[in-house]
Design a protein around this motif. Structure first.
Motif, PDB file in Angstrom:
ATOM      1  N   TYR A 155       0.857  -1.199   0.006  1.00 28.78           N
ATOM      2  CA  TYR A 155      -0.101  -0.022   0.092  1.00 28.78           C
ATOM      3  C   TYR A 155       0.905   1.277   0.036  1.00 28.78           C
ATOM      4  O   TYR A 155       0.694   2.083  -0.766  1.00 28.78           O
ATOM      5  CB  TYR A 155      -0.727  -0.024   1.208  1.00 28.78           C
ATOM      6  CG  TYR A 155      -1.510   1.275   1.404  1.00 28.78           C
ATOM      7  CD1 TYR A 155      -2.845   1.564   0.721  1.00 28.78           C
ATOM      8  CD2 TYR A 155      -1.297   2.396   2.323  1.00 28.78           C
ATOM      9  CE1 TYR A 155      -3.500   2.759   0.646  1.00 28.78           C
ATOM     10  CE2 TYR A 155      -1.946   3.556   2.373  1.00 28.78           C
ATOM     11  CZ  TYR A 155      -3.247   3.802   1.490  1.00 28.78           C
ATOM     12  OH  TYR A 155      -3.619   4.824   1.750  1.00 28.78           O
ATOM     13  N   ASP A 156       1.889   1.283   0.842  1.00 24.81           N
ATOM     14  CA  ASP A 156       2.777   2.502   0.813  1.00 24.81           C
ATOM     15  C   ASP A 156       3.516   2.809  -0.453  1.00 24.81           C
ATOM     16  O   ASP A 156       3.552   3.670  -0.553  1.00 24.81           O
ATOM     17  CB  ASP A 156       3.714   2.069   1.948  1.00 24.81           C
ATOM     18  CG  ASP A 156       3.164   2.397   3.383  1.00 24.81           C
ATOM     19  OD1 ASP A 156       2.007   2.886   3.562  1.00 24.81           O
ATOM     20  OD2 ASP A 156       3.665   2.029   4.642  1.00 24.81           O
ATOM     21  N   ARG A 157       3.774   1.697  -1.146  1.00 24.00           N
ATOM     22  CA  ARG A 157       4.254   1.903  -2.483  1.00 24.00           C
ATOM     23  C   ARG A 157       3.584   2.257  -3.532  1.00 24.00           C
ATOM     24  O   ARG A 157       4.135   3.301  -4.366  1.00 24.00           O
ATOM     25  CB  ARG A 157       4.986   0.489  -2.717  1.00 24.00           C
ATOM     26  CG  ARG A 157       6.133   0.333  -3.669  1.00 24.00           C
ATOM     27  CD  ARG A 157       6.727  -0.782  -3.902  1.00 24.00           C
ATOM     28  NE  ARG A 157       7.531  -1.226  -2.948  1.00 24.00           N
ATOM     29  CZ  ARG A 157       8.322  -2.522  -2.763  1.00 24.00           C
ATOM     30  NH1 ARG A 157       8.179  -3.162  -3.648  1.00 24.00           N
ATOM     31  NH2 ARG A 157       9.071  -2.766  -1.682  1.00 24.00           N
ATOM     32  N   HIS A 158       2.178   1.922  -3.531  1.00 22.38           N
ATOM     33  CA  HIS A 158       1.408   2.311  -4.694  1.00 22.38           C
ATOM     34  C   HIS A 158       0.185   3.041  -4.239  1.00 22.38           C
ATOM     35  O   HIS A 158      -0.333   3.081  -5.141  1.00 22.38           O
ATOM     36  CB  HIS A 158       1.069   0.769  -5.348  1.00 22.38           C
ATOM     37  CG  HIS A 158       1.957   0.060  -5.540  1.00 22.38           C
ATOM     38  ND1 HIS A 158       2.949   0.519  -6.792  1.00 22.38           N
ATOM     39  CD2 HIS A 158       2.708  -0.986  -5.348  1.00 22.38           C
ATOM     40  CE1 HIS A 158       3.949  -0.544  -6.776  1.00 22.38           C
ATOM     41  NE2 HIS A 158       3.655  -1.514  -6.135  1.00 22.38           N
ATOM     42  N   ARG A 159       0.027   3.446  -3.133  1.00 17.37           N
ATOM     43  CA  ARG A 159      -1.172   4.434  -2.765  1.00 17.37           C
ATOM     44  C   ARG A 159      -1.208   5.534  -3.551  1.00 17.37           C
ATOM     45  O   ARG A 159      -2.373   5.743  -4.166  1.00 17.37           O
ATOM     46  CB  ARG A 159      -1.098   4.561  -1.367  1.00 17.37           C
ATOM     47  CG  ARG A 159      -0.082   5.681  -0.909  1.00 17.37           C
ATOM     48  CD  ARG A 159      -0.120   5.879   0.681  1.00 17.37           C
ATOM     49  NE  ARG A 159       0.908   7.014   0.930  1.00 17.37           N
ATOM     50  CZ  ARG A 159       2.115   7.096   0.813  1.00 17.37           C
ATOM     51  NH1 ARG A 159       2.899   5.958   0.670  1.00 17.37           N
ATOM     52  NH2 ARG A 159       2.849   8.243   1.237  1.00 17.37           N
ATOM     53  N   VAL A 160      -0.172   6.384  -3.768  1.00 13.19           N
ATOM     54  CA  VAL A 160      -0.431   7.495  -4.326  1.00 13.19           C
ATOM     55  C   VAL A 160      -0.980   7.355  -6.034  1.00 13.19           C
ATOM     56  O   VAL A 160      -1.812   7.868  -6.316  1.00 13.19           O
ATOM     57  CB  VAL A 160       0.965   8.291  -4.407  1.00 13.19           C
ATOM     58  CG1 VAL A 160       0.852   9.500  -5.357  1.00 13.19           C
ATOM     59  CG2 VAL A 160       1.425   8.772  -2.901  1.00 13.19           C
ATOM     60  N   LEU A 161      -0.387   6.373  -6.591  1.00  8.40           N
ATOM     61  CA  LEU A 161      -0.593   6.437  -8.104  1.00  8.40           C
ATOM     62  C   LEU A 161      -2.097   5.664  -8.322  1.00  8.40           C
ATOM     63  O   LEU A 161      -3.053   6.264  -8.814  1.00  8.40           O
ATOM     64  CB  LEU A 161       0.265   5.344  -8.787  1.00  8.40           C
ATOM     65  CG  LEU A 161       0.269   5.258 -10.197  1.00  8.40           C
ATOM     66  CD1 LEU A 161       0.375   6.616 -10.997  1.00  8.40           C
ATOM     67  CD2 LEU A 161       1.385   4.465 -10.883  1.00  8.40           C
ATOM     68  N   ALA A 162      -2.426   4.547  -7.093  1.00  3.64           N
ATOM     69  CA  ALA A 162      -3.738   4.072  -7.364  1.00  3.64           C
ATOM     70  C   ALA A 162      -4.718   5.247  -6.846  1.00  3.64           C
ATOM     71  O   ALA A 162      -5.787   5.337  -7.560  1.00  3.64           O
ATOM     72  CB  ALA A 162      -3.783   3.042  -6.234  1.00  3.64           C
ATOM     73  N   TYR A 163      -4.396   6.095  -5.994  1.00  2.00           N
ATOM     74  CA  TYR A 163      -5.469   7.111  -5.557  1.00  2.00           C
ATOM     75  C   TYR A 163      -5.632   8.112  -6.556  1.00  2.00           C
ATOM     76  O   TYR A 163      -6.596   8.728  -6.973  1.00  2.00           O
ATOM     77  CB  TYR A 163      -5.248   7.637  -4.374  1.00  2.00           C
ATOM     78  CG  TYR A 163      -6.173   8.850  -3.946  1.00  2.00           C
ATOM     79  CD1 TYR A 163      -7.454   8.387  -3.492  1.00  2.00           C
ATOM     80  CD2 TYR A 163      -5.753  10.089  -3.807  1.00  2.00           C
ATOM     81  CE1 TYR A 163      -8.265   9.567  -2.953  1.00  2.00           C
ATOM     82  CE2 TYR A 163      -6.540  11.384  -3.433  1.00  2.00           C
ATOM     83  CZ  TYR A 163      -7.699  10.897  -3.150  1.00  2.00           C
ATOM     84  OH  TYR A 163      -8.575  11.812  -2.910  1.00  2.00           O
ATOM     85  N   ALA A 164      -4.340   8.563  -7.173  1.00  2.00           N
ATOM     86  CA  ALA A 164      -4.473   9.475  -8.325  1.00  2.00           C
ATOM     87  C   ALA A 164      -5.243   9.034  -9.582  1.00  2.00           C
ATOM     88  O   ALA A 164      -6.120   9.796  -9.903  1.00  2.00           O
ATOM     89  CB  ALA A 164      -3.087   9.875  -8.726  1.00  2.00           C
ATOM     90  N   LEU A 165      -5.203   7.899  -9.820  1.00  2.00           N
ATOM     91  CA  LEU A 165      -5.951   7.160 -10.995  1.00  2.00           C
ATOM     92  C   LEU A 165      -7.450   7.182 -10.536  1.00  2.00           C
ATOM     93  O   LEU A 165      -8.042   7.572 -11.529  1.00  2.00           O
ATOM     94  CB  LEU A 165      -5.610   5.822 -11.392  1.00  2.00           C
ATOM     95  CG  LEU A 165      -6.115   4.807 -12.335  1.00  2.00           C
ATOM     96  CD1 LEU A 165      -6.446   5.673 -13.757  1.00  2.00           C
ATOM     97  CD2 LEU A 165      -5.860   3.493 -12.378  1.00  2.00           C
ATOM     98  N   ALA A 166      -7.700   6.863  -9.599  1.00  2.00           N
ATOM     99  CA  ALA A 166      -9.079   6.834  -9.066  1.00  2.00           C
ATOM    100  C   ALA A 166      -9.874   8.048  -9.167  1.00  2.00           C
ATOM    101  O   ALA A 166     -10.937   8.439  -9.433  1.00  2.00           O
ATOM    102  CB  ALA A 166      -9.407   6.055  -7.813  1.00  2.00           C
ATOM    103  N   LEU A 167      -8.733   9.038  -8.578  1.00  2.00           N
ATOM    104  CA  LEU A 167      -9.460  10.471  -8.529  1.00  2.00           C
ATOM    105  C   LEU A 167      -9.683  10.983  -9.834  1.00  2.00           C
ATOM    106  O   LEU A 167     -10.556  11.768 -10.017  1.00  2.00           O
ATOM    107  CB  LEU A 167      -8.548  11.205  -7.661  1.00  2.00           C
ATOM    108  CG  LEU A 167      -8.828  12.782  -7.281  1.00  2.00           C
ATOM    109  CD1 LEU A 167     -10.270  12.801  -6.428  1.00  2.00           C
ATOM    110  CD2 LEU A 167      -7.775  13.419  -6.503  1.00  2.00           C
TER     111      LEU A 167
END
Lengths: 247, 190
Positions: free
Chosen positions: B27-39
């Protein structure tokens, strides 16, 4: 359906309607040309997210995900994997609790996931914090309720969990700014229109367990920064943490 | 002695064994990209966080279905985020949900030289490559991927025949691939 050179692109972009999708997948199963095209174009689509501007999610999301994973029914985290593979996290076997391993597993997983504590010395407490960790672990193993307390807009990086044991509560905080020599953080229980101090603590970083009195019907809890060393009779500083307490 | 798994694949292997610490690190590694895509797709922080939560929990629950020969862990996660986001977009439109492609999807095995290219790509590389596309192709791809439009909806929005939309998708993606390959000198893609 008949072969259509353009369908693979629409497919990998998730741009087909339900019926077209079904028809294309039936066709894809037997069409080598489409299979090759899908593999090739999917690789391109997979990197499209890199084009998005990076955005940080809220700190609370992390806690929600890890808590849900730890509590996932039928997928109970395993103590051996969580603790046994982590040197320094496990007390020698002879010093372990008599609690069933599965219960401790879940409790430890909750501690790690929800509270962000990794330096567990579950049964070999030496310091006050380690003693509190052992108490919290036992409380979780006994089914203590955990409420997530989120940071307010004043301090969005702060998070906390309120663990309600029968005769005591614990607030595990992380992400607050270190308190200065002249200030303390003060925990408040809110019951209806009544606000009552539950205790004060200093914070210097990392996860910290704060022992508290029982929540005794409080509907919410909050943390404010107040003048040290004893805090205030009523909240005077901005609310930094705020959350509902579920009995 | 280091206890930090070195690769996403190692983390997935640990997640398969229900190691919540591995999930935390993933999660810590990929949270930013995952959230950015969803947003980007949903334009709503609350909905985006819901999707990211569902996606990471899908990884947690179905890690044993991950096939390293078919995708990277990051691509797998992001494809789940994408599908979940599309579901939300289309449910807002009161339309049938997209099929859960990440589960049971037929993905033929294939050569994976591209993975080496993708591993070295930066956000700037991808944005630059998108900028090289003719505007109509770029808009078509973005409406489909980032907005969850079907090709029929895109044809309606852009007021062009459906065949034109599908052609723009195919040609655009191939051009994008060529542009990305060109950004990675020293690697030849067959």
């Amino acid at each position: 359906m008949t072969h259509d050179d353009d369908m693979a692109a629409a497919y990998v972009l998730d741009a087909l309607g339900p019926q077209e999708l079904e028809e294309f997948e039936a066709h894809l199963a037997g069409c080598k040309q489409c299979q090759t095209e899908v593999v090739e174009l999917r690789q391109v689509v997979d990197i499209l997210p890199l084009a998005v501007e990076r955005v940080e999610p809220s700190a609370a999301l992390r806690a929600r995900i890890l808590e849900a994973a730890a509590h996932d029914s039928g997928e109970a985290p395993q103590l051996g994997l969580i603790l046994g593979e982590k040197p320094g996290l496990v007390a020698p076997p002879r010093q372990r609790s008599r609690l069933p391993a599965a219960i401790l597993a879940t409790a430890a997983a909750v501690l790690i996931a929800v509270l962000g504590i990794r330096d567990l010395e579950l049964q070999n407490a030496q310091t006050p914090q380690q003693s509190l960790q052992a108490q919290v672990t036992a409380a979780l193993a006994g089914g203590a309720r955990v409420n997530l307390i989120g940071g307010t807009s004043t301090d969005p990086r702060a998070t906390a969990s309120l663990i309600q044991a029968p005769h005591r509560a614990y607030l595990v905080v992380r992400g607050l700014h270190p308190s200065s020599a002249s200030t303390v953080y003060q925990v408040w229980y809110v019951r209806g229109t009544t606000v009552k101090s539950a205790g004060v603590f200093r914070y210097s970083g990392g996860p910290k367990i704060v022992p508290l009195p029982p929540t005794a019907g409080a509907g919410a809890t909050a943390v404010t920064m107040e003048p040290g060393p004893r805090g205030s009779k009523l909240p005077t500083g901005p609310k930094l943490l705020l959350g509902t307490v579920h009995a | 002695m280091s206890i930090e798994p070195q690769s996403d694949e190692a983390l997935i292997a640990s997640i398969q064994k229900k190691d919540v610490v591995a999930l935390e690190r993933f999660y810590d590694r990929h949270r930013v990209l995952a959230y950015a895509l969803a947003l980007r797709m949903l334009s709503n922080p609350s909905d985006a966080e819901d999707v990211v939560q569902e996606a990471f929990l899908s990884v947690w629950r179905a890690a044993n279905t991950f096939r390293s020969e078919r995708s990277t862990p990051r691509s797998w996660l992001l494809s789940i985020v994408h599908h979940r986001s599309i579901d939300k977009v289309r449910s807002r439109q009161s339309r049938p949900k997209a099929v859960e492609l990440e589960e049971g999807m037929m993905i033929p095995d294939g050569a994976d030289v591209w993975r080496e290219v993708a591993a070295n790509l930066t956000s700037d590389d991808v944005r630059t490559a998108l900028d090289t596309l003719p505007l109509a192709q770029r808009e078509t791809i973005e409406l489909a991927y980032f907005k969850g439009y079907t090709h029929i909806q895109i044809a309606q929005v852009m007021e062009v025949p459906l065949g034109t939309v599908k052609g723009r998708m195919r040609i655009g993606l191939h051009r994008l691939k060529s542009a990305l390959e060109g950004s990675q000198t020293g690697l030849v893609i067959e």
